[in-house]
Design an enzyme around this catalytic site. Structure first.
Site, mmCIF file in Angstrom:
data_model
loop_
_atom_site.group_PDB
_atom_site.id
_atom_site.type_symbol
_atom_site.label_atom_id
_atom_site.label_comp_id
_atom_site.label_asym_id
_atom_site.label_seq_id
_atom_site.Cartn_x
_atom_site.Cartn_y
_atom_site.Cartn_z
ATOM 1 N N CYS A 187 15.121 27.911 109.151
ATOM 2 C CA CYS A 187 15.855 28.848 110.015
ATOM 3 C C CYS A 187 16.763 28.161 111.026
ATOM 4 O O CYS A 187 17.362 28.834 111.884
ATOM 5 C CB CYS A 187 14.873 29.759 110.732
ATOM 6 S SG CYS A 187 13.987 30.870 109.635
ATOM 7 N N ASN A 203 14.981 22.733 109.669
ATOM 8 C CA ASN A 203 14.038 23.585 108.950
ATOM 9 C C ASN A 203 14.769 24.806 108.398
ATOM 10 O O ASN A 203 15.987 24.955 108.572
ATOM 11 C CB ASN A 203 12.899 23.996 109.883
ATOM 12 C CG ASN A 203 13.380 24.979 110.945
ATOM 13 O OD1 ASN A 203 14.357 24.709 111.648
ATOM 14 N ND2 ASN A 203 12.712 26.104 111.067
ATOM 15 N N GLU A 226 16.349 26.337 113.701
ATOM 16 C CA GLU A 226 16.055 26.095 115.124
ATOM 17 C C GLU A 226 15.526 24.694 115.373
ATOM 18 O O GLU A 226 15.468 24.258 116.513
ATOM 19 C CB GLU A 226 15.052 27.130 115.654
ATOM 20 C CG GLU A 226 13.602 26.905 115.260
ATOM 21 C CD GLU A 226 13.226 27.549 113.941
ATOM 22 O OE1 GLU A 226 12.034 27.651 113.639
ATOM 23 O OE2 GLU A 226 14.159 27.973 113.223
#
Length: 574
Positions: A278, A276, A280
């Site tokens: 970011c 995704n 994570e």
């Protein structure tokens, strides 16, 4: 009602004005000019009631109460999509994280993927793409007898679409990945040196173990397409280009893709090649995951005293509650695409994480970045991992395991075999409701909602700063915003009290101290960790150039750095 006394809770319960401002601008439910949520408690009630709907009718009130109790006092912070969208009429997703389909190497395939991405972003999802499947620039397109525009041209299209989309849920965000052996990898590494290009993208290079071995050996490296070597380069030349560009423009990051796939409990079902926005959540094509974070800063008993400690019993309880809450989110969430819904239902991925980590350490008198801090964080995350898996096994006993669960293959994964014996027994007896359970996401505005606690697993950025605050009556004022631990310390000891030595900020830390904290948590996290190694602008390159190597050597799944620079400027300032 939900407070257990038969009366409606009252009051805003914000420690600082910043929390109220964030609530009013992001999470207070308003429709047609009317405030449906009159207080913060109304928001907790709305979310709790909505997320209890998948329960059996006779259980809904009890479960709703447990969700409310967990959120009250900011102990459990569901991600922003859940807080803003649950129990509303809005056509939005309750999941923050998505990865798009594998991009077909054709004009139609690219444009169909862009359309799917636009629909996903329109509903509030952050998305990722792997552009490694697109032929390199200049490669012959046989049907048209012309050279291909290449992956970066497709990225430009996605960037333009993201820029166009403006929703009430905030600006879109995207991640682009590319394999380290793609012939256009140098152009990908250098793509954001142009300050006007790809501003809605984060970039990460997919780094293989073979590539890291080639760097160590100072060997040549083949750039390949369709199994054919297009050209050869020095592996260290590629690595040096990554580090130089990260130093000067803060991108690209790196994702150690072989380690990501080896550490995935669902590796028998899927291969991961993107995350995704970011990073994570490494996800398969059409993958998605709802998120929630346990606020460790609110679990410290006797803060700043000699007997200060984290309430582990409450930590286990909140982890179990978060699993149930997020499992319900999967059934309630809207999805832009049927393929996303199917992927979510078949594997039931969830992301239980943490926030307020640095503040919790400060309250215990432990300096962030030290071996003692890393050991504490590892123990806390291990507690969450075991509690989450135990809760998922219990849910599986009641609701059945996720659709694609293979008991023999899943239980053989190293992450499952590392769990506590009683947890492994529960899994053996009942299976698992959720294929993947833990992650550490950036908490952003939810951390400010919760009293401006330190975000995710990051260190405190600044103990205090000035921010313009919009008041409910429409007036604006410049207010002092304090980190939650600093605010609490001054509340307990007086506003003029000097902060103890456990208060350290991002600018006080060396890169290796950042990496140490990320690596400690990663040992007990299924998915990834969103963590930025923040560096001062004046850090010499010689002190910076080994940070990605340190991350690889210490077992991290990826690494991202940030140094204020002429291209991106300074994202935050004190």
């Amino acid at each position: 009602m939900l407070d257990g006394t038969g009366t409606r809770p009252s009051g805003m319960a914000f420690d600082q004005l910043i929390g109220e401002q964030i609530w009013r601008s992001k999470y207070q439910y308003k429709t047609a000019g009317r405030e449906v949520d009159e207080t913060l408690s109304d928001t907790w009630i709305r979310v709790a009631r909505s997320l209890a709907q998948p329960e059996k009718v006779e259980n809904r009130q009890e479960v709703s109460h447990s969700f409310y109790q967990a959120m009250q006092g900011f102990k459990l912070l569901p991600a922003g999509r859940i807080l803003a969208g649950s129990g509303t009429h809005r056509n939005v997703t309750l999941c923050n994280t998505f990865v798009m389909r594998t991009i077909p190497d054709s004009v139609k395939g690219i444009m169909d993927t862009v359309k799917d991405a636009a629909l996903t972003m329109q509903m509030g999802g952050g998305i990722g793409f792997d552009f490694s499947t697109l032929r390199p620039k200049g490669n012959l397109v046989r049907g048209l007898d012309c050279p291909a525009a290449g992956p970066l041209a497709a990225m430009d299209i996605c960037d333009a679409v993201c820029k166009m989309l403006v929703t009430g849920m905030g600006r879109g965000a995207m991640m682009a990945t590319m394999r380290c052996d793609h012939p256009d990898i140098e152009a990908f590494i250098d793509a954001k040196s142009d300050p006007s290009r790809l501003r809605n993208f984060n970039l990460s290079v997919l780094i293989t173990d073979r590539f890291m071995a080639a760097v160590a050996a100072n060997a040549t490296w083949d750039l390949v397409w369709n199994g054919q070597t297009v050209r050869r380069v020095g592996a260290r030349d590629i690595w040096e280009a990554i580090m130089q560009r990260a130093y000067w423009t803060a991108e690209p990051g790196v994702l150690f893709i072989d380690r990501i796939n080896a550490g995935n409990p669902l590796s028998y079902l899927e291969e991961l090649s993107a995350t995704n926005s970011c990073a994570e959540q490494p996800l398969p094509p059409n993958g998605t995951c709802p998120l929630a974070s346990i606020n460790l800063a609110r679990l410290v008993a006797s803060p700043f005293r000699g007997d200060a400690h984290l309430d582990l019993r409450e930590l286990r309880h909140l982890a179990g509650t978060a699993v149930r809450l997020l499992d319900n989110v999967i059934d309630l969430s809207r999805f832009a695409l049927s393929a996303q819904r199917r992927e979510a239902q078949e594997k039931r991925r969830i992301g239980v994480g943490v926030t307020g980590v640095a503040d919790a350490l400060i309250m215990l008198g432990v300096r962030y970045g030290t071996p003692e801090a890393a050991a504490l964080v590892e123990s806390w995350v291990r507690t969450i991992q075991n509690a989450a898996y135990l809760a998922s096994a219990k849910l599986s006993a009641a609701r059945g395991p996720f659709h694609l669960y293979d008991a023999s293959l899943h239980r053989q994964h190293a992450s499952i075999r590392a769990l506590d014996p009683q947890v492994r027994k529960a899994i053996a007896d009942h299976g698992l409701r959720n294929g993947v359970l833990t992650t550490i996401a950036p908490t952003g505005t939810t951390s400010m909602l919760g009293g401006n606690v330190s975000s995710g697993i990051e260190p405190v950025f600044a103990t205090s700063f000035k921010r313009k605050i919009s008041r409910p009556d429409g007036t604006k004022s410049e207010e002092l915003v304090e980190d939650y631990a600093a605010w609490l310390y001054h509340r307990l000891n007086g506003s003029s009290a000097e902060l103890p030595s456990s208060f350290v900020t991002a600018s006080d830390l060396r890169p290796d101290e950042h990496v140490r904290m990320q690596a400690a948590a990663q040992r007990w996290i299924d998915s990834g960790i969103s963590k930025t190694v923040n560096c001062p602008e004046n850090i010499p390159f010689a002190a910076f150039e080994d940070v990605y190597q340190q991350a690889y050597d210490s077992g991290c799944k990826g690494c991202t750095t940030y140094r204020p620079n002429a291209i991106t400027g300074s994202v935050l300032s004190v």
